[in-house]
Design a protein around this motif. Sequence first.
Motif, PDB file in Angstrom:
ATOM      1  N   PRO A  91       0.798  -1.232   0.000  1.00  0.00           N
ATOM      2  CA  PRO A  91       0.000   0.000   0.000  1.00  0.00           C
ATOM      3  C   PRO A  91       0.829   1.279   0.000  1.00  0.00           C
ATOM      4  CG  PRO A  91      -0.038  -1.026   2.165  1.00  0.00           C
ATOM      5  CD  PRO A  91       0.656  -1.987   1.262  1.00  0.00           C
ATOM      6  N   THR A  92       2.039   1.222   0.488  1.00  0.00           N
ATOM      7  CA  THR A  92       2.870   2.430   0.567  1.00  0.00           C
ATOM      8  C   THR A  92       3.741   2.627  -0.665  1.00  0.00           C
ATOM      9  OG1 THR A  92       4.618   1.201   1.736  1.00  0.00           O
ATOM     10  CG2 THR A  92       2.925   2.289   3.084  1.00  0.00           C
ATOM     11  N   SER A  93       3.725   1.704  -1.588  1.00  0.00           N
ATOM     12  CA  SER A  93       4.568   1.787  -2.783  1.00  0.00           C
ATOM     13  C   SER A  93       3.894   2.643  -3.854  1.00  0.00           C
ATOM     14  CB  SER A  93       4.851   0.395  -3.341  1.00  0.00           C
ATOM     15  OG  SER A  93       5.481  -0.425  -2.378  1.00  0.00           O
ATOM     16  N   SER A  94       4.723   3.222  -4.715  1.00  0.00           N
ATOM     17  CA  SER A  94       4.217   4.029  -5.817  1.00  0.00           C
ATOM     18  C   SER A  94       3.690   3.124  -6.930  1.00  0.00           C
ATOM     19  CB  SER A  94       5.313   4.936  -6.352  1.00  0.00           C
ATOM     20  OG  SER A  94       6.380   4.158  -6.896  1.00  0.00           O
ATOM     21  N   MET A  95       3.027   3.724  -7.917  1.00  0.00           N
ATOM     22  CA  MET A  95       2.481   2.967  -9.039  1.00  0.00           C
ATOM     23  C   MET A  95       3.595   2.267  -9.819  1.00  0.00           C
ATOM     24  SD  MET A  95      -0.874   3.353  -9.117  1.00  0.00           S
ATOM     25  CE  MET A  95      -1.376   3.171 -10.815  1.00  0.00           C
ATOM     26  N   LEU A  96       4.703   2.955  -9.985  1.00  0.00           N
ATOM     27  CA  LEU A  96       5.832   2.377 -10.696  1.00  0.00           C
ATOM     28  C   LEU A  96       6.409   1.184  -9.944  1.00  0.00           C
ATOM     29  CD1 LEU A  96       7.793   2.446 -13.068  1.00  0.00           C
ATOM     30  CD2 LEU A  96       9.183   4.109 -11.776  1.00  0.00           C
ATOM     31  N   GLU A  97       6.507   1.317  -8.634  1.00  0.00           N
ATOM     32  CA  GLU A  97       7.038   0.214  -7.833  1.00  0.00           C
ATOM     33  C   GLU A  97       6.096  -0.989  -7.841  1.00  0.00           C
ATOM     34  OE1 GLU A  97       9.638   2.667  -4.468  1.00  0.00           O
ATOM     35  OE2 GLU A  97       7.503   2.241  -4.123  1.00  0.00           O
ATOM     36  N   VAL A  98       4.793  -0.722  -7.769  1.00  0.00           N
ATOM     37  CA  VAL A  98       3.819  -1.814  -7.824  1.00  0.00           C
ATOM     38  C   VAL A  98       3.899  -2.528  -9.171  1.00  0.00           C
ATOM     39  CG1 VAL A  98       1.363  -2.370  -7.845  1.00  0.00           C
ATOM     40  CG2 VAL A  98       2.260  -0.762  -6.161  1.00  0.00           C
ATOM     41  N   THR A  99       4.040  -1.755 -10.253  1.00  0.00           N
ATOM     42  CA  THR A  99       4.176  -2.340 -11.582  1.00  0.00           C
ATOM     43  C   THR A  99       5.431  -3.200 -11.680  1.00  0.00           C
ATOM     44  OG1 THR A  99       3.048  -0.423 -12.534  1.00  0.00           O
ATOM     45  CG2 THR A  99       4.285  -1.832 -14.037  1.00  0.00           C
ATOM     46  N   THR A 100       6.506  -2.731 -11.065  1.00  0.00           N
ATOM     47  CA  THR A 100       7.759  -3.501 -11.072  1.00  0.00           C
ATOM     48  C   THR A 100       7.604  -4.803 -10.297  1.00  0.00           C
ATOM     49  OG1 THR A 100       9.027  -1.444 -11.197  1.00  0.00           O
ATOM     50  CG2 THR A 100      10.199  -3.431 -10.511  1.00  0.00           C
ATOM     51  N   PHE A 101       6.949  -4.728  -9.128  1.00  0.00           N
ATOM     52  CA  PHE A 101       6.688  -5.943  -8.346  1.00  0.00           C
ATOM     53  C   PHE A 101       5.873  -6.955  -9.159  1.00  0.00           C
ATOM     54  CE2 PHE A 101       7.072  -3.187  -4.346  1.00  0.00           C
ATOM     55  CZ  PHE A 101       8.387  -3.583  -4.131  1.00  0.00           C
ATOM     56  N   LEU A 102       4.853  -6.448  -9.838  1.00  0.00           N
ATOM     57  CA  LEU A 102       3.983  -7.327 -10.607  1.00  0.00           C
ATOM     58  C   LEU A 102       4.735  -7.957 -11.785  1.00  0.00           C
ATOM     59  CD1 LEU A 102       1.195  -8.515 -11.188  1.00  0.00           C
ATOM     60  CD2 LEU A 102       0.637  -6.417 -12.437  1.00  0.00           C
TER      61      LEU A 102
END
Length: 327
Positions: free
Chosen positions: A74-85
């Motif tokens: 929840p605290t990650s940015s959109m770019l970081e979430v995309t990278t995780f995915l």
Amino acid sequence: MRQADSKRPEAATWALVLLVVQNSALVMTMHHSRNSPIGQQPRYLASTAVLLVEVIKLYSSIILAFLDTRQAHPTSSMLEVTTFLRRSIFAKDCWKLIFPAVMYTLQNSVVYVAISNLDAVTFQVTYQLKILTTVVFSILLLGTPISRRQWLALILLTCGVALVQVTGLPGSENWKDRLTSLVNGDLLDASASNAAKGLIAVLAASSISGLTCVYFEKLVKDSLSSVSLWTRNVQLSFFSLFPALFIGVLWQDGAAVRQHGFFSGYNGIVWFTIALQAFGGLVVAVCITYAGNVAKNFAASFSIVVSYAATYHRRSRCGLLYYPSRK
């Protein structure tokens, strides 16, 4: 956590209800799309429909996987979430989804052949043999113990499917004549030939379904703590695109696509069938998560009753009910 657990029974109930409705509607609409009169235009190609189903499932699963990943970070940015995915989707073990992707694509193609040659209810009843094949492969691959009561239920299921096929043979007046015709191979008319083709197709689809279901179940459960179900669905749909495109569309129906076009024969009912089939893949994932495979199979089997009621109602309105002649 308690709030999430309290929602599980409600989510399971709604998922199972949706599965019953989806299964019933899919068989009816798919049968209509493959057997309704089309006039002079060519009928739509099943290979193109299978490909579009996987494309829709892929985009839908990406969205759900993204929302799931964002909720986990929840605290990650959109770019970081995309990278995780992205890292989760293209992990080192993603190649394990190649086998079920190819098999599921083959299964979907064979299902179109079966539904094109059988009536909706006969197809659904016979297709329940996938429960038997799933149990067999669960014993062989997972070592799942089966009780005597469960074996009895499977034997009754097999006998019921056999009776449906025997009573469905045309041109006979009683079950003994039909059984004799089936054993001797006296199936010479076009309708019987189509029924035999549909039977072979649905048996193949049931076997493929059982093997692939057990393999995918083992793969998901072994990695569920590290990889979400939606991520696995993304991987499955992604790898399914390749056999659906190269084997189904280009190799099998390439000439027809070049001659008539990719979307030749498409209409509203075809698009609705494709949407229902893609939606069913997502509903099954929810059922596995919240209700389990046993409840999912019961829901899918219950859809036979709904399909039979709809078929009976439609035929009674059109005056197409069949009554054996009595001497």
